[in-house]
Design a protein around this motif. Structure first.
Motif, PDB file in Angstrom:
ATOM      1  N   ASP A 103       0.834  -1.196   0.000  1.00 18.86           N
ATOM      2  CA  ASP A 103       0.000   0.000   0.000  1.00 18.86           C
ATOM      3  C   ASP A 103       0.869   1.246   0.000  1.00 18.86           C
ATOM      4  OD1 ASP A 103      -2.703  -1.006   0.140  1.00 18.86           O
ATOM      5  OD2 ASP A 103      -2.293  -1.599   2.203  1.00 18.86           O
ATOM      6  N   LEU A 104       0.521   2.203  -0.857  1.00 14.51           N
ATOM      7  CA  LEU A 104       1.152   3.517  -0.812  1.00 14.51           C
ATOM      8  C   LEU A 104       0.544   4.263   0.366  1.00 14.51           C
ATOM      9  CD1 LEU A 104       1.173   4.774  -4.503  1.00 14.51           C
ATOM     10  CD2 LEU A 104       3.117   4.169  -3.089  1.00 14.51           C
ATOM     11  N   ILE A 105       1.350   4.571   1.375  1.00 18.19           N
ATOM     12  CA  ILE A 105       0.766   5.243   2.541  1.00 18.19           C
ATOM     13  C   ILE A 105       1.139   6.722   2.607  1.00 18.19           C
ATOM     14  CG2 ILE A 105       0.424   3.147   3.868  1.00 18.19           C
ATOM     15  CD1 ILE A 105       2.926   3.821   5.468  1.00 18.19           C
ATOM     16  N   ALA A 106       2.229   7.122   1.943  1.00 17.76           N
ATOM     17  CA  ALA A 106       2.615   8.536   1.910  1.00 17.76           C
ATOM     18  C   ALA A 106       3.604   8.737   0.768  1.00 17.76           C
ATOM     19  CB  ALA A 106       3.244   8.954   3.244  1.00 17.76           C
ATOM     20  N   TRP A 107       3.730   9.992   0.356  1.00 14.03           N
ATOM     21  CA  TRP A 107       4.755  10.348  -0.629  1.00 14.03           C
ATOM     22  C   TRP A 107       5.186  11.782  -0.385  1.00 14.03           C
ATOM     23  CZ3 TRP A 107       4.247  12.607  -5.985  1.00 14.03           C
ATOM     24  CH2 TRP A 107       3.133  13.419  -6.106  1.00 14.03           C
ATOM     25  N   ASP A 108       6.328  12.150  -0.946  1.00 12.73           N
ATOM     26  CA  ASP A 108       6.874  13.475  -0.666  1.00 12.73           C
ATOM     27  C   ASP A 108       6.109  14.597  -1.354  1.00 12.73           C
ATOM     28  OD1 ASP A 108       7.712  13.159  -3.303  1.00 12.73           O
ATOM     29  OD2 ASP A 108       9.849  13.267  -2.835  1.00 12.73           O
ATOM     30  N   GLY A 109       5.110  14.274  -2.145  1.00  9.01           N
ATOM     31  CA  GLY A 109       4.297  15.286  -2.803  1.00  9.01           C
ATOM     32  C   GLY A 109       3.096  15.729  -1.990  1.00  9.01           C
ATOM     33  N   GLY A 110       2.949  15.217  -0.781  1.00  2.80           N
ATOM     34  CA  GLY A 110       1.836  15.611   0.078  1.00  2.80           C
ATOM     35  C   GLY A 110       0.586  14.799  -0.163  1.00  2.80           C
ATOM     36  N   ARG A 111      -0.513  15.486  -0.401  1.00  2.27           N
ATOM     37  CA  ARG A 111      -1.795  14.797  -0.601  1.00  2.27           C
ATOM     38  C   ARG A 111      -2.006  14.464  -2.075  1.00  2.27           C
ATOM     39  NH1 ARG A 111      -4.590  14.215   3.558  1.00  2.27           N
ATOM     40  NH2 ARG A 111      -4.565  15.540   5.370  1.00  2.27           N
TER      41      ARG A 111
END
Length: 163
Positions: A103-111
């Protein structure tokens, strides 16, 4: 022109044995190795063993990996689903047993919000098996406004079960 590289937090989970990788802990370790080969591993959390939820059957082995990739969120999700299929994941019950769950739970691009994907993961703040490993390797990652992974993880421990 150079493409921008993104940092993603990927939750890795398993609660079914795999013919080649063995028990769920072995599946998680192998999946982290595959994420490193496919994208470039920045960091990986320690393994967390926890009870299954929602009728998923056996207990889970979980971790979070931080990976770097030039892919945008929809393409990254598709790449993760391809890795799941390579490990033998098949469509089935939503809360059923699974050999591998990425699962993708976060990324450096925010929301990010689309029909098929919400980042940060919609249930991240209530799922210790995602939040605690993330806080272990990226405690300062801002997930909701100014709240970091460490702060949200600390809140998990303060919640009381209501009768």
């Amino acid at each position: 022109m150079t493409s921008q590289t993104h940092l993603y937090a990927v939750a890795v989970g398993s609660n079914r044995a795999h013919g080649r990788h063995g028990r769920p802990t072995g599946v998680v370790v192998a999946a982290i190795g595959e994420l490193d080969r496919a994208f470039g591993l920045f960091a990986a959390s320690p393994l967390l063993l926890n009870p299954a939820s929602g009728g998923a059957g056996r207990d889970f082995a979980n971790a979070v990996a931080l990976v770097e990739s030039p892919l945008g969120p929809p393409e990254m999700l598709a790449a993760l689903k391809q890795i799941e299929r390579a490990f033998g994941r098949r469509p089935g019950r939503r809360w059923g047993p699974r050999v591998l769950d990425l699962d993708l739970i976060a990324w450096d691009g925010g929301r990010w919000r689309s029909r098929d994907l919400v980042i940060p993961h919609a249930a991240l703040e209530s799922r210790a098996f995602m939040l605690l490993p993330l806080a272990a390797i990226a405690p300062g990652w801002r997930l909701r406004g100014s709240l970091t992974a460490r702060q949200l993880a600390a809140r998990l421990g303060k919640r009381r079960i209501r009768p």
